[in-house]
Design an enzyme around this catalytic site. Structure first.
Site, short mmCIF file in Angstrom:
data_model
loop_
_atom_site.label_atom_id
_atom_site.label_comp_id
_atom_site.label_asym_id
_atom_site.label_seq_id
_atom_site.Cartn_x
_atom_site.Cartn_y
_atom_site.Cartn_z
N SER A 43 0.84 -1.21 0.00
CA SER A 43 0.00 0.00 0.00
C SER A 43 0.87 1.25 0.00
O SER A 43 1.58 1.50 -0.97
CB SER A 43 -0.95 -0.02 1.21
OG SER A 43 -1.84 1.07 1.18
N THR A 44 0.83 2.04 1.08
CA THR A 44 1.56 3.30 1.14
C THR A 44 3.05 3.10 0.88
O THR A 44 3.70 2.33 1.57
CB THR A 44 1.39 3.97 2.52
OG1 THR A 44 0.04 3.83 2.95
CG2 THR A 44 1.78 5.43 2.47
N HIS A 55 -2.85 -0.86 -3.31
CA HIS A 55 -3.99 0.04 -3.10
C HIS A 55 -3.82 1.27 -3.99
O HIS A 55 -2.91 2.07 -3.80
CB HIS A 55 -4.07 0.47 -1.63
CG HIS A 55 -4.31 -0.66 -0.69
ND1 HIS A 55 -3.94 -0.64 0.63
CD2 HIS A 55 -4.89 -1.88 -0.88
CE1 HIS A 55 -4.29 -1.77 1.22
NE2 HIS A 55 -4.86 -2.54 0.32
N MET A 91 0.06 1.42 5.33
CA MET A 91 -0.63 1.77 6.57
C MET A 91 -1.78 0.80 6.82
O MET A 91 -2.40 0.31 5.88
CB MET A 91 -1.16 3.20 6.49
CG MET A 91 -1.81 3.70 7.77
SD MET A 91 -2.22 5.46 7.70
CE MET A 91 -0.62 6.19 8.01
N ASP A 108 -4.27 -4.39 6.31
CA ASP A 108 -4.75 -5.21 5.19
C ASP A 108 -3.70 -6.24 4.80
O ASP A 108 -2.53 -5.91 4.63
CB ASP A 108 -5.11 -4.33 3.99
CG ASP A 108 -5.77 -5.12 2.87
OD1 ASP A 108 -6.53 -6.05 3.19
OD2 ASP A 108 -5.53 -4.81 1.69
#
Length: 394
Positions: free
Chosen positions: A212-213, A239, A332, A335
């Site tokens: 993700s991030t 994401h 972050m 997930d």
């Protein structure tokens, strides 16, 4: 508490004010300055000394692209978050910005009272805290502690936006909490959880990655060094908003020795192919007698995300059990943590990104604490780790 200073660069006064209000209402963030184009931003950087920059793409005098080129020429290493339009041409330019060194991007809200403003604010503050904290810690030569937020009360009330959709929760019983600067957080524990696999690891037939991030540039780092003779296909959940993943896959395809493409319904999962989950679609695998294929789904969000790494990992655990490699990287929230742990329980091999090289050590931390990660690697080591493990168990 240390604060992360943000330089806002946009030719729209409305957008400068909107982004400024989001920053002002987020504990741990402060406005360093504002500029209406890239040229003014370059002039202000030495004076305001920001920790991170929010940059529009289309501006007069000096565009975002031109700013990034000049930034590279001058050796400026301050991370840049792009403000991108959702239009098709916007996604292409955004990927060009990432190739020029931008850290990440967020889509612009359609207006100050638009229904998407909550998600934009949520995503923007996540990126500013993640990249800004990393840069500020290196610049100040000391740790800058801005914890992952789990709750902010009424911070955005009159902007009609919620602060954050997801939070990091401890794997075991809740630990005592501390409130600092409006953030409520639980102290991080470093111990790895323990999972007893149901069976020994087998021959790896598929690799699944959740990220993700910090993911766009991390995946570029990994895929440029992936083994061109890798025997297993790779599925990725990054994401990212709908409308961007196709161009993102294309940009990765330009630097990766393997084929990289956005996944389509019914795509074959074959050797030498990397499939990226489309924005706003879950991705799962199905083993058939003659081939493995992917299915895309509009099912509800999982952990606040669609696509969700947990959905992919759950599918791989069910279909491949101990014949898979799971990889969880910077991001972050949590997930992917629960279901990569289930992959490990089924006997799959699992690895995670370490704290030092993660932009946000959230997803891999929770997985590590739950026992879902056998070993952690730095970003620089990750490609070699995947290549080696996949080859040893091919």
């Amino acid at each position: 508490m240390d604060s992360i200073s943000v330089l806002i660069v946009d030719d729209s006064a409305l957008m400068r004010n909107l982004v400024g209000r989001i920053i002002e209402r987020t504990p741990g963030l402060v406005i360093a300055d504002k500029a209406m184009n890239g040229q003014f931003a370059l002039e202000k950087i030495p004076r305001c000394n920001p920790d991170i920059i929010v940059l529009d793409i289309e501006m007069p005098v000096m565009t975002g692209i031109e700013f990034l080129k000049e930034r590279r020429k001058r050796g400026i290493d301050i991370p840049v978050i792009m403000l991108s339009s959702i239009a098709k041409e916007g996604s292409k330019v955004t990927m060009e910005c990432l190739e020029l060194g931008a850290a990440d991007f967020v889509t612009k809200p359609s207006g100050p009272d638009s229904p998407d403003i909550a998600k934009v604010a949520e995503r923007l503050t996540e990126l500013l805290i993640g990249y800004g904290t990393k840069y500020a810690s290196a610049k100040r030569k000391k740790p800058v502690s801005i914890p992952e937020p789990s709750h902010i009360t009424d911070t955005y009330k009159d902007l009609h936006i919620s602060p954050f959709a997801s939070s990091v929760k401890p794997a075991a019983a809740p630990a005592p909490t501390t409130t600092t600067g409006g953030f409520t957080f639980t102290p991080q524990k470093k111990e790895a959880g323990v999972v007893t696999p149901l069976r020994q690891g087998g021959r790896i037939e598929i690799i699944a990655i959740g990220i993700s991030t910090g993911g766009p540039n991390a995946l570029r780092e990994v895929f440029k060094d992936i083994d061109p003779n890798l025997a297993q296909p790779i599925l990725v959940v990054q994401h990212m908003p709908a409308g961007f993943t196709e161009e993102f896959a294309n940009s990765l395809n330009n630097i990766c020795p393997l084929e990289v493409k956005e996944a389509k319904e019914g795509d074959l999962v074959t050797k030498g192919r990397i499939l990226i989950a489309p924005g706003n679609k879950h991705i799962v695998v199905e083993k058939k007698p003659l081939a493995t294929i992917v299915h895309l789904s509009d099912a509800e969000q999982r952990n606040g995300h669609r696509p969700s790494a947990d959905v992919l990992f759950e599918s791989v655990a069910k279909e491949f059990q101990n014949r898979a490699l799971g990889v969880i990287m910077t991001g972050m929230g949590r997930d992917g943590a629960a279901q990569i742990t289930e992959m490990r329980r089924q006997g799959a091999y699992t690895i995670g990104q370490d704290e030092e090289s993660s932009i946000v050590y959230g997803m891999p931390r929770v997985a590590f604490e739950m026992g879902g990660v056998q070993k952690q690697y730095s970003l620089k080591q990750m490609a070699n780790a995947i290549n080696t493990i996949a080859k040893e168990h091919a």
